[in-house]
Design a protein around this motif. Structure first.
Motif, PDB file in Angstrom:
ATOM      1  N   GLY A  34      47.253  50.025  46.527  1.00 39.08           N
ATOM      2  CA  GLY A  34      46.069  50.836  46.805  1.00 39.08           C
ATOM      3  C   GLY A  34      44.806  50.040  47.021  1.00 39.08           C
ATOM      4  N   LEU A  35      44.855  48.733  46.786  1.00 37.57           N
ATOM      5  CA  LEU A  35      43.656  47.907  46.872  1.00 37.57           C
ATOM      6  C   LEU A  35      43.150  47.829  48.307  1.00 37.57           C
ATOM      7  N   GLN A  36      41.897  48.247  48.492  1.00 31.48           N
ATOM      8  CA  GLN A  36      41.301  48.247  49.824  1.00 31.48           C
ATOM      9  C   GLN A  36      40.267  47.146  50.003  1.00 31.48           C
ATOM     10  N   SER A  37      39.585  46.759  48.898  1.00 32.74           N
ATOM     11  CA  SER A  37      38.563  45.732  49.040  1.00 32.74           C
ATOM     12  C   SER A  37      38.377  44.947  47.742  1.00 32.74           C
ATOM     13  N   VAL A  38      38.082  43.646  47.936  1.00 32.78           N
ATOM     14  CA  VAL A  38      37.783  42.735  46.827  1.00 32.78           C
ATOM     15  C   VAL A  38      36.514  41.994  47.202  1.00 32.78           C
ATOM     16  N   TYR A  39      35.577  41.953  46.265  1.00 29.63           N
ATOM     17  CA  TYR A  39      34.322  41.246  46.482  1.00 29.63           C
ATOM     18  C   TYR A  39      34.363  39.943  45.698  1.00 29.63           C
ATOM     19  N   ILE A  40      34.379  38.811  46.413  1.00 30.60           N
ATOM     20  CA  ILE A  40      34.478  37.485  45.803  1.00 30.60           C
ATOM     21  C   ILE A  40      33.088  36.853  45.784  1.00 30.60           C
ATOM     22  N   PRO A  41      32.554  36.583  44.589  1.00 26.56           N
ATOM     23  CA  PRO A  41      31.221  35.992  44.501  1.00 26.56           C
ATOM     24  C   PRO A  41      31.225  34.498  44.835  1.00 26.56           C
ATOM     25  N   SER A  42      30.050  33.962  45.071  1.00 24.52           N
ATOM     26  CA  SER A  42      29.928  32.565  45.474  1.00 24.52           C
ATOM     27  C   SER A  42      30.314  31.580  44.376  1.00 24.52           C
ATOM     28  N   GLY A  43      30.301  32.002  43.119  1.00 27.67           N
ATOM     29  CA  GLY A  43      30.625  31.092  42.016  1.00 27.67           C
ATOM     30  C   GLY A  43      32.086  30.712  41.911  1.00 27.67           C
ATOM     31  N   VAL A  44      32.967  31.401  42.621  1.00 25.78           N
ATOM     32  CA  VAL A  44      34.391  31.099  42.534  1.00 25.78           C
ATOM     33  C   VAL A  44      34.650  29.725  43.144  1.00 25.78           C
ATOM     34  N   GLN A  45      35.161  28.824  42.314  1.00 18.69           N
ATOM     35  CA  GLN A  45      35.435  27.460  42.749  1.00 18.69           C
ATOM     36  C   GLN A  45      36.924  27.225  42.972  1.00 18.69           C
ATOM     37  N   ASN A  46      37.749  28.044  42.354  1.00 13.68           N
ATOM     38  CA  ASN A  46      39.184  27.817  42.382  1.00 13.68           C
ATOM     39  C   ASN A  46      39.892  29.143  42.652  1.00 13.68           C
ATOM     40  N   PHE A  47      40.166  29.422  43.911  1.00 13.80           N
ATOM     41  CA  PHE A  47      40.832  30.643  44.342  1.00 13.80           C
ATOM     42  C   PHE A  47      42.235  30.231  44.753  1.00 13.80           C
ATOM     43  N   LYS A  48      43.213  30.407  43.856  1.00 13.95           N
ATOM     44  CA  LYS A  48      44.565  29.871  44.053  1.00 13.95           C
ATOM     45  C   LYS A  48      45.286  30.545  45.219  1.00 13.95           C
ATOM     46  N   ALA A  49      46.163  29.793  45.838  1.00 14.29           N
ATOM     47  CA  ALA A  49      46.984  30.297  46.937  1.00 14.29           C
ATOM     48  C   ALA A  49      47.822  31.472  46.456  1.00 14.29           C
ATOM     49  N   GLY A  50      47.940  32.468  47.290  1.00 15.99           N
ATOM     50  CA  GLY A  50      48.777  33.613  46.959  1.00 15.99           C
ATOM     51  C   GLY A  50      48.168  34.559  45.941  1.00 15.99           C
ATOM     52  N   CYS A  51      46.894  34.398  45.637  1.00 15.52           N
ATOM     53  CA  CYS A  51      46.320  35.268  44.607  1.00 15.52           C
ATOM     54  C   CYS A  51      46.183  36.692  45.106  1.00 15.52           C
ATOM     55  N   LEU A  52      46.034  36.892  46.408  1.00 20.48           N
ATOM     56  CA  LEU A  52      45.874  38.238  46.938  1.00 20.48           C
ATOM     57  C   LEU A  52      47.204  38.843  47.346  1.00 20.48           C
ATOM     58  N   ALA A  53      47.938  38.175  48.182  1.00 21.59           N
ATOM     59  CA  ALA A  53      49.267  38.623  48.610  1.00 21.59           C
ATOM     60  C   ALA A  53      49.276  40.078  49.078  1.00 21.59           C
ATOM     61  N   SER A  54      48.320  40.427  49.922  1.00 22.34           N
ATOM     62  CA  SER A  54      48.247  41.776  50.470  1.00 22.34           C
ATOM     63  C   SER A  54      47.710  41.688  51.887  1.00 22.34           C
TER      64      SER A  54
END
Length: 175
Positions: free
Chosen positions: A142-162
């Motif tokens: 059901g996830l339609q949107s994710v808001y990623i702030p500028s402070g994220v330094q480590n966004f791992k591969a495959g974290c979204l998978a959608s």
């Protein structure tokens, strides 16, 4: 100690702790560490319907804390003191709509923290967030949107998978 997942596959609606316990306490049938900093377990069949407010002072939602919870039909209110959501904390839940973590002090989202959670349509993450582990948002149909702030330094591969979700990145977040 109580390991994460200790109560998985149990149809608990309440949990209580004996008086004098030196490690844990319960508040409204929810298990916390004695100091109140860790939410350890929210019974999957808890009588609460609708919303649940995690108390101020909680800094960590432990592994599998809300495992397969289906009773919270609208939302969870998160405390400003929250810094960590451990692995599998909300795996396979059936509640939500908008998970607004923007007013928390969250710095870490553990692996598969929301994996398989359906019903959550929007995730708003705080500027304090620095690490998003693998498969955090996987299988969230059901996830339609994710808001990623500028402070994220480590966004791992495959974290979204959608492939059905729009990701909004603040300008200073590198792709």
């Amino acid at each position: 100690t109580i390991q994460g997942g200790a109560f998985n596959f149990t149809p608990l609606s309440t949990i209580s702790v004996a008086s004098g316990n030196t490690a844990f306490k319960t508040v409204d049938d929810v298990l916390y560490s004695l100091d109140g900093k860790n939410l350890v377990y929210f019974p999957a069949k808890h009588a609460t319907v609708g919303t649940f407010a995690i108390p101020e002072g909680v800094t960590t939602i432990k592994m599998y804390a809300f495992y397969e919870c289906h009773t919270l039909s609208t939302a969870i209110t998160f405390p400003t003191t929250l810094t960590t959501i451990e692995a599998y904390a909300f795996v396979n839940t059936r509640f939500g709509v908008i998970f607004d973590l923007s007013k928390t002090a969250l710095t870490y989202l553990g692996p598969s923290a929301f994996n398989g959670s359906i019903g959550i349509t929007e995730m708003v993450l705080p500027n304090t967030l620095s690490t998003v582990e693998t498969s955090v948002f996987a299988k969230m149909t059901g996830l339609q949107s994710v808001y990623i702030p500028s402070g994220v330094q480590n966004f791992k591969a495959g974290c979204l998978a959608s492939d059905t979700c729009t990701v909004y990145l603040e300008a200073s977040v590198a792709p």
